[in-house]
Design a protein around this motif. Sequence first.
Motif, PDB file in Angstrom:
ATOM      1  N   ASP A 109      -5.749 115.864   3.007  1.00  0.00           N
ATOM      2  CA  ASP A 109      -6.769 115.370   3.876  1.00  0.00           C
ATOM      3  C   ASP A 109      -7.620 115.889   2.980  1.00  0.00           C
ATOM      4  OD1 ASP A 109      -4.146 113.591   4.378  1.00  0.00           O
ATOM      5  OD2 ASP A 109      -4.163 114.474   6.504  1.00  0.00           O
ATOM      6  N   ILE A 110      -8.686 114.501   2.927  1.00  0.00           N
ATOM      7  CA  ILE A 110      -9.979 115.173   2.911  1.00  0.00           C
ATOM      8  C   ILE A 110     -10.899 114.931   4.476  1.00  0.00           C
ATOM      9  CG2 ILE A 110     -11.919 114.830   1.870  1.00  0.00           C
ATOM     10  CD1 ILE A 110     -11.030 113.230  -0.236  1.00  0.00           C
ATOM     11  N   LYS A 111     -11.494 116.028   4.605  1.00  0.00           N
ATOM     12  CA  LYS A 111     -12.125 116.241   5.720  1.00  0.00           C
ATOM     13  C   LYS A 111     -13.601 116.141   5.608  1.00  0.00           C
ATOM     14  CE  LYS A 111      -7.150 116.544   7.985  1.00  0.00           C
ATOM     15  NZ  LYS A 111      -6.478 116.884   9.137  1.00  0.00           N
ATOM     16  N   LYS A 112     -13.680 116.806   6.949  1.00  0.00           N
ATOM     17  CA  LYS A 112     -15.596 117.475   7.147  1.00  0.00           C
ATOM     18  C   LYS A 112     -15.676 118.085   8.458  1.00  0.00           C
ATOM     19  CE  LYS A 112     -18.385 113.194   8.814  1.00  0.00           C
ATOM     20  NZ  LYS A 112     -19.954 112.293   8.423  1.00  0.00           N
ATOM     21  N   THR A 113     -16.059 118.779   9.511  1.00  0.00           N
ATOM     22  CA  THR A 113     -16.414 118.700  10.183  1.00  0.00           C
ATOM     23  C   THR A 113     -17.882 119.414  10.031  1.00  0.00           C
ATOM     24  OG1 THR A 113     -16.235 120.777  11.708  1.00  0.00           O
ATOM     25  CG2 THR A 113     -16.308 121.876   9.813  1.00  0.00           C
ATOM     26  N   THR A 114     -18.347 120.073  11.008  1.00  0.00           N
ATOM     27  CA  THR A 114     -20.106 120.178  11.605  1.00  0.00           C
ATOM     28  C   THR A 114     -19.790 122.077  10.843  1.00  0.00           C
ATOM     29  OG1 THR A 114     -19.473 120.745  13.589  1.00  0.00           O
ATOM     30  CG2 THR A 114     -20.460 118.604  12.604  1.00  0.00           C
ATOM     31  N   TYR A 115     -21.269 122.347  10.437  1.00  0.00           N
ATOM     32  CA  TYR A 115     -21.467 123.540  10.205  1.00  0.00           C
ATOM     33  C   TYR A 115     -21.109 124.447  12.074  1.00  0.00           C
ATOM     34  CZ  TYR A 115     -24.458 123.214   6.353  1.00  0.00           C
ATOM     35  OH  TYR A 115     -24.852 122.437   5.296  1.00  0.00           O
ATOM     36  N   TYR A 116     -20.867 124.011  12.590  1.00  0.00           N
ATOM     37  CA  TYR A 116     -20.367 124.801  14.008  1.00  0.00           C
ATOM     38  C   TYR A 116     -18.787 124.403  14.602  1.00  0.00           C
ATOM     39  CZ  TYR A 116     -25.282 125.561  14.355  1.00  0.00           C
ATOM     40  OH  TYR A 116     -26.854 125.760  13.826  1.00  0.00           O
ATOM     41  N   GLY A 117     -18.502 123.254  13.462  1.00  0.00           N
ATOM     42  CA  GLY A 117     -17.058 123.394  14.216  1.00  0.00           C
ATOM     43  C   GLY A 117     -17.072 122.210  15.567  1.00  0.00           C
ATOM     44  N   THR A 118     -17.868 121.527  15.992  1.00  0.00           N
ATOM     45  CA  THR A 118     -18.043 121.203  17.107  1.00  0.00           C
ATOM     46  C   THR A 118     -17.525 119.329  17.036  1.00  0.00           C
ATOM     47  OG1 THR A 118     -20.422 120.917  16.377  1.00  0.00           O
ATOM     48  CG2 THR A 118     -20.116 121.897  17.679  1.00  0.00           C
ATOM     49  N   VAL A 119     -17.538 119.134  15.501  1.00  0.00           N
ATOM     50  CA  VAL A 119     -16.742 117.113  15.264  1.00  0.00           C
ATOM     51  C   VAL A 119     -16.132 117.633  13.792  1.00  0.00           C
ATOM     52  CG1 VAL A 119     -17.252 115.497  15.333  1.00  0.00           C
ATOM     53  CG2 VAL A 119     -19.048 116.336  16.672  1.00  0.00           C
ATOM     54  N   SER A 120     -15.399 116.639  13.538  1.00  0.00           N
ATOM     55  CA  SER A 120     -14.554 117.192  13.024  1.00  0.00           C
ATOM     56  C   SER A 120     -13.265 115.814  12.186  1.00  0.00           C
ATOM     57  CB  SER A 120     -13.548 117.863  12.884  1.00  0.00           C
ATOM     58  OG  SER A 120     -13.831 119.296  12.737  1.00  0.00           O
ATOM     59  N   GLU A 121     -13.307 115.023  11.245  1.00  0.00           N
ATOM     60  CA  GLU A 121     -13.328 113.654  11.478  1.00  0.00           C
ATOM     61  C   GLU A 121     -12.286 113.842   9.770  1.00  0.00           C
ATOM     62  OE1 GLU A 121     -16.493 111.255  10.880  1.00  0.00           O
ATOM     63  OE2 GLU A 121     -16.278 112.070  12.339  1.00  0.00           O
ATOM     64  N   SER A 122     -11.912 113.103   9.726  1.00  0.00           N
ATOM     65  CA  SER A 122     -10.990 112.756   8.310  1.00  0.00           C
ATOM     66  C   SER A 122     -11.822 111.194   7.187  1.00  0.00           C
ATOM     67  CB  SER A 122      -9.697 111.971   8.600  1.00  0.00           C
ATOM     68  OG  SER A 122      -8.535 112.748   9.150  1.00  0.00           O
ATOM     69  N   VAL A 123     -11.919 112.215   6.164  1.00  0.00           N
ATOM     70  CA  VAL A 123     -12.410 110.820   5.427  1.00  0.00           C
ATOM     71  C   VAL A 123     -11.608 110.061   4.335  1.00  0.00           C
ATOM     72  CG1 VAL A 123     -14.252 110.812   3.835  1.00  0.00           C
ATOM     73  CG2 VAL A 123     -14.737 112.617   5.310  1.00  0.00           C
TER      74      VAL A 123
END
Length: 326
Positions: A109-123
């Motif tokens: 799955d394609i995902k993204k997260t902030t540099y600090y890992g505070t918010v992660s979600e699928s794209v």
Amino acid sequence: MPLSSNDQAKAKKTAAVFVALAVIIVVAMVAAMVIIPYDPGTLAPATLSSNLCYGGNVTETDDYVFFRQRNGNLARLSRENGEIKTVFEGDVSCLNPLDGFIYFIDGGDIKKTTYYGTVSESVGSVAGCRKMSLNGNWIYFIGKDFYLYKMRFDGNDLKKISDGCIEDFTADNRIVVYSDQNGLHKMASDGTKKATLVNRKVDRFCYTLDDIYYSLDGKISKIPAIVSGVDVGLKYSETEGSLFSLTTEGDGRGMLFYINGAGELHQKMLESERERSEEDTLLCSAPEAVDLYYAAGSLFFHNGAGNLFCVTVNGADSAINEVTAD
């Protein structure tokens, strides 16, 4: 003094002209963002293309080096103090930094997260992705069917751009260079204008804005000017090696790092229009390396056991240290 009827008419016409011009400018800007297939200001740099050819398990930003840990998690290494933090737990690969986020593949799955890992979600809603690269306004990826696709960052406007199965690719929104069982090829970013570059299966390759470097039969070769068609005549001596990484100095001069058949890690300065010479320096021995990444002025590689090592590049005094989280 009140304006005459003629002056009022002229003023209205002038205002209408300015309004029309403003509308045209806005429409042109929107068209450029939506219709033009690439954003020339955000092309993938040579370093990102080079790192992705090994699965994209290491990448860099101004403040951090992000890397896949041995257990599959995503970690960040501070360029300031060397501190290591895990920012996402999963099975990550194909790390792409953009605008405060790290985009990656996690279990297909394609995902993204902030540099600090505070918010992660699928794209998007695609699954089974095998490789992914961010370029301009698009995400390019190989799907579970081995075809090449692209979509917007919000997962919309999904397009299939290959008419056959591919194994690997690199893209910069002007062209896509890809490999299959028959060799190395290029095409426009909409899937048209296909052409073969090498008619044999290559080991690995990366793109440096106008040139392609690839390894085959234990040698690293170059194909110049695959986009512009204008070869400025810079000399490149075919180099012994299979594992390699590319980056550029601040003045644009290219640097090729490679490991030869004896397991020796070298730094080769490539010719530029200002420096018409090739300079080769032995850095250290790295016979256990199975990949090679450049990030934050250092080289990184994994050994066969999956351990990550960092090479501090300093000529003959270059040193190797294992990257570990305390």
